[in-house]
Design a protein around this motif. Structure first.
Motif, PDB file in Angstrom:
ATOM      1  N   GLY A 234       0.830  -1.205   0.000  1.00 17.96           N
ATOM      2  CA  GLY A 234       0.000   0.000   0.000  1.00 17.96           C
ATOM      3  C   GLY A 234       0.859   1.247   0.000  1.00 17.96           C
ATOM      4  O   GLY A 234       1.949   1.263  -0.579  1.00 17.96           O
ATOM      5  N   ARG A 235       0.400   2.272   0.707  1.00 20.35           N
ATOM      6  CA  ARG A 235       1.129   3.529   0.704  1.00 20.35           C
ATOM      7  C   ARG A 235       2.453   3.392   1.444  1.00 20.35           C
ATOM      8  O   ARG A 235       2.630   2.518   2.298  1.00 20.35           O
ATOM      9  CB  ARG A 235       0.289   4.638   1.324  1.00 20.35           C
ATOM     10  N   ILE A 236       3.385   4.264   1.121  1.00 20.78           N
ATOM     11  CA  ILE A 236       4.705   4.254   1.730  1.00 20.78           C
ATOM     12  C   ILE A 236       4.701   5.123   2.982  1.00 20.78           C
ATOM     13  O   ILE A 236       4.225   6.259   2.966  1.00 20.78           O
ATOM     14  CB  ILE A 236       5.769   4.766   0.742  1.00 20.78           C
ATOM     15  N   ARG A 237       5.223   4.569   4.080  1.00 20.96           N
ATOM     16  CA  ARG A 237       5.360   5.316   5.332  1.00 20.96           C
ATOM     17  C   ARG A 237       6.847   5.546   5.581  1.00 20.96           C
ATOM     18  O   ARG A 237       7.622   4.596   5.707  1.00 20.96           O
ATOM     19  CB  ARG A 237       4.740   4.534   6.489  1.00 20.96           C
TER      20      ARG A 237
ATOM     21  N   GLU B  10       1.098  -1.655   4.385  1.00 14.85           N
ATOM     22  CA  GLU B  10       1.861  -0.454   4.062  1.00 14.85           C
ATOM     23  C   GLU B  10       3.351  -0.777   3.932  1.00 14.85           C
ATOM     24  O   GLU B  10       3.839  -1.771   4.475  1.00 14.85           O
ATOM     25  CB  GLU B  10       1.642   0.623   5.130  1.00 14.85           C
TER      26      GLU B  10
ATOM     27  N   THR C 216       7.454  -4.337   2.652  1.00 15.10           N
ATOM     28  CA  THR C 216       6.028  -4.338   2.950  1.00 15.10           C
ATOM     29  C   THR C 216       5.790  -5.037   4.283  1.00 15.10           C
ATOM     30  O   THR C 216       6.230  -6.168   4.493  1.00 15.10           O
ATOM     31  CB  THR C 216       5.242  -5.071   1.853  1.00 15.10           C
TER      32      THR C 216
END
Length: 296
Positions: free
Chosen positions: A49-52, A90, A139
């Motif tokens: 998903g989105r990158i943190r 994420e 991930t």
């Protein structure tokens, strides 16, 4: 040169034997690199998903453990370090700045992740040299309570550790609040250094005729030093109680005399995420006047 039938047969058998040995030899290993298509496919299967983004600085720091002030190594001047918190699926992108006087790495303890992010120096990655930086990217596919620490020398037995919480987007548990509790055994800067202890253990464990069953806790009379915990047992822990005598046991970086506390209203259902960051000690946990329920 005269070659008789017997010589020819011997030569033929030798050649056949050589051919058989060659045929049975295993093929050369085909290593899978970080950029291999199979790695990309495995990462894609985790549905990233989105990158943190996170940033960590490993450096020598002065830490107050609750009236006991020590010089140790820590992430961003804290013990434990700041918790990382992401949602399952994420991508963790963590940039490590090494300001130590030694190589280091980060191992993401318990996570199923791509091999080149696992943080084992000279096995899954080159060490992160002093005064350099390195970025980990993977991930975090599975919800749970994890933590991270170095896999370099005795660095874990300093203050280089912190929680990594991977939250479940479809959390099945019901609770009112959460408390992350990190347990640790501590001696760095108090009774010696982790390197002192390792050297002492190495000398002691290599002595001929050593039998842990005949040893008793307390200062050793054999010249092996002050850190070895000889013959310590615990029925609660199922036997061996460890090999090192630690002056302090910490809860979230604090000694019992100056503890970190959690206050809740009566009836609050609290989720406690327990992490054992100790280098040698197993802990059995209970709360006076409360009943703990394991959440699965």
């Amino acid at each position: 040169m005269n070659i008789d039938r017997r010589t020819l047969l011997k030569t033929g058998i030798g050649l056949l034997g050589g051919a058989a040995l060659t045929a049975c030899a295993p093929p050369a290993p085909a290593f899978v690199g970080p950029a291999d298509a199979r790695v990309r496919a495995a990462e894609q299967a985790r549905r990233p998903g989105r990158i943190r983004d996170f940033r960590l600085t490993a450096a020598e720091s002065q830490i107050d453990l609750g009236g006991t002030v020590v010089r140790t190594w820590a992430y961003d001047g804290r013990v434990p370090g700041h918790p990382m918190r992401v949602t399952a699926g994420e991508v963790v992108r963590a940039r490590l700045a090494n300001r130590l006087a030694a190589d280091t790495t980060i191992h993401w303890h318990g996570l199923a992740l791509r091999n080149d992010a696992d943080g084992v120096p000279r096995v899954t990655q080159a060490p992160v040299k002093a005064a350099t930086e390195y970025t980990y990217a993977f991930t975090a596919a599975h919800p749970g309570t994890y933590w991270f620490h170095p896999h370099s020398g005795t660095q874990l037995d300093r203050g280089l550790y912190a929680p990594l919480i991977v939250e479940d987007p479809n959390e099945p548990l019901g609770y009112d609040d959460e408390w992350v509790v990190v347990l640790d055994d501590w001696l760095d800067g108090v009774t010696g250094s982790p390197e002192d202890v390792l050297a002492e253990l190495s000398r002691g464990m290599s002595m001929p005729g050593m039998d842990h069953g005949d040893m008793t806790p307390g200062p050793s009379s054999t010249g092996m030093g002050e850190h070895m915990l000889m013959g310590a047992t615990s029925p609660l822990l199922g036997g061996d109680a460890g090999d090192v005598r630690y002056p302090h046991f910490l809860v979230n970086g604090r000694v019992p005399a100056e503890p970190q506390t959690y206050r809740a209203k009566p009836g609050t259902r609290l989720r406690i995420r327990l992490i054992n960051a100790g280098g040698d000690t197993a802990f059995r946990v209970a709360l006076t006047g409360h009943r703990l329920t394991e959440m699965m």
